[in-house]
Design a protein around this motif. Structure first.
Motif, PDB file in Angstrom:
ATOM      1  N   ARG A  91       0.941  -1.178  -0.163  1.00 43.85           N
ATOM      2  CA  ARG A  91      -0.067  -0.027  -0.036  1.00 43.85           C
ATOM      3  C   ARG A  91       0.800   1.308   0.046  1.00 43.85           C
ATOM      4  NH1 ARG A  91      -2.433  -4.462  -1.045  1.00 43.85           N
ATOM      5  NH2 ARG A  91      -4.772  -4.421  -0.836  1.00 43.85           N
ATOM      6  N   GLU A  92       2.151   1.266   0.717  1.00 45.04           N
ATOM      7  CA  GLU A  92       2.948   2.422   0.567  1.00 45.04           C
ATOM      8  C   GLU A  92       3.428   2.519  -0.811  1.00 45.04           C
ATOM      9  OE1 GLU A  92       4.339   2.900   5.226  1.00 45.04           O
ATOM     10  OE2 GLU A  92       5.774   2.253   3.744  1.00 45.04           O
ATOM     11  N   ARG A  93       3.649   1.357  -1.480  1.00 44.33           N
ATOM     12  CA  ARG A  93       4.187   1.408  -2.919  1.00 44.33           C
ATOM     13  C   ARG A  93       3.070   2.018  -3.714  1.00 44.33           C
ATOM     14  NH1 ARG A  93       5.649  -3.456  -3.321  1.00 44.33           N
ATOM     15  NH2 ARG A  93       7.768  -3.206  -2.361  1.00 44.33           N
ATOM     16  N   MET A  94       1.732   1.619  -3.391  1.00 44.80           N
ATOM     17  CA  MET A  94       0.608   2.085  -4.408  1.00 44.80           C
ATOM     18  C   MET A  94       0.568   3.550  -4.181  1.00 44.80           C
ATOM     19  SD  MET A  94      -3.160   0.863  -3.749  1.00 44.80           S
ATOM     20  CE  MET A  94      -2.772  -0.822  -3.997  1.00 44.80           C
ATOM     21  N   PHE A  95       0.517   3.945  -2.999  1.00 41.62           N
ATOM     22  CA  PHE A  95       0.289   5.636  -2.589  1.00 41.62           C
ATOM     23  C   PHE A  95       1.554   6.175  -2.624  1.00 41.62           C
ATOM     24  CE2 PHE A  95      -3.478   3.444  -1.199  1.00 41.62           C
ATOM     25  CZ  PHE A  95      -4.485   4.652  -1.381  1.00 41.62           C
ATOM     26  N   GLY A  96       2.641   5.865  -2.815  1.00 41.41           N
ATOM     27  CA  GLY A  96       3.990   6.491  -2.958  1.00 41.41           C
ATOM     28  C   GLY A  96       4.312   7.432  -1.699  1.00 41.41           C
ATOM     29  N   ASN A  97       3.872   6.998  -0.435  1.00 40.13           N
ATOM     30  CA  ASN A  97       4.217   7.580   0.690  1.00 40.13           C
ATOM     31  C   ASN A  97       3.828   6.623   1.888  1.00 40.13           C
ATOM     32  OD1 ASN A  97       4.917   9.566   2.532  1.00 40.13           O
ATOM     33  ND2 ASN A  97       3.257  11.005   1.621  1.00 40.13           N
TER      34      ASN A  97
END
Length: 282
Positions: free
Chosen positions: A138-144
């Motif tokens: 999910r951090e990869r998905m949102f970039g943060n």
């Protein structure tokens, strides 16, 4: 054909045992709509390939007397084709297209913003062995980072309810999106709110939201299918000064000829008066 009226259902769960995926929720409702009992195979995000014997890395999935069916839409279509004597889920190709269009709109309108508000509780409520996968994916998905993604959520949450007026307008005219009884459109749309209730750590709709009737009835279907103890309340959002009105409280203000059907001047008088800036008589 389903032996003993039972279909094997591969669930995607949080640590509480509550279903997490909207697609899996919709499939669970579809199977109950068809009158089947579920032999539930529990589990979370990791180990799906092992649980399904290498058949899929994503859920939902079902086994019907050894026949595997994957993908929530393909499962619904399979159930209608294989069991035409049971209540239909999808009435026509046109109904399917309209449902997909409305679902895509609702995902953009609600799930997207809600995910940025609850992504940390989404991770925290998942099974311990899923925490690393959920965090990284999910951090990869949102970039943060999750901690950064949720910053400002108190400002974003009040912006979602006013955008749901399309649903409220439709449900002013009928009990379900399927008319007198629910159909697959109801389940696909309810799945968005079921997902939210599974991950939200604060309410997202006000106590008096008109959607409450449809949502509550939907969660109560099939013996309270959507009433898992691991779910959080959807209603109880507290608005602050300056937050937008959560929903249209005067249907006449909707305008556009969508609120009432024209059966003569009496049926349109309230809306006409509003457009002219005139007061209506009680």
């Amino acid at each position: 054909m389903a032996e003993n009226n039972t279909i094997t259902f591969y669930d995607l769960q949080l640590a509480s045992g509550c279903t997490i995926s909207p697609f899996v929720w919709a499939t669970k409702y579809a199977l109950k709509h068809k009158g089947f009992d579920l032999d539930i195979v529990p589990g979370g995000f990791t180990g799906i390939m092992e649980r399904t014997g290498g058949k899929t890395e994503r859920l939902p999935a079902i086994q019907d007397d050894g026949k595997w069916v994957l993908d929530s839409w393909l499962i619904a279509e399979y159930l209608d084709e294989t069991y035409p004597d049971r209540p239909r889920l999808i009435g026509s190709e046109g109904e399917k297209i309209l449902t997909q269009t409305l679902e895509n709109w609702l995902w953009k309108t609600a799930i997207g913003p809600w995910m940025t508000c609850f992504i940390k509780s989404y991770r925290d409520r998942s099974l311990p062995q899923d925490h690393q996968y959920v965090t990284e994916s999910r951090e990869r998905m949102f970039g943060n980072t999750m901690e950064n993604i949720i910053i400002g959520r108190e400002d974003r949450l009040p912006l979602v309810p006013p955008q749901l007026e399309l649903l409220r307008t439709a449900l002013r005219q009928q009990k379900w999106f399927g008319g007198d009884t629910p159909n697959y459109a109801d389940y696909r749309l309810l799945a968005v709110f079921l997902f939210c209730a599974s991950v939200a750590d604060t309410p997202v709709l006000t106590e008096d939201d008109p959607l409450r009737d449809w949502i509550d009835r939907g969660f109560d279907l099939y013996g309270g299918l959507g009433r898992h103890e691991g779910m959080s309340p959807l209603f109880g959002l507290k608005l602050r000064e300056g937050d937008p009105e959560p929903f249209v409280k005067d249907a006449a203000k909707m305008g556009g000829g969508l609120v009432s059907r024209n059966t003569g001047p009496k049926s349109t008088s309230e809306e006409t008066a509003h457009l002219k800036g005139e007061k209506t008589t009680a």
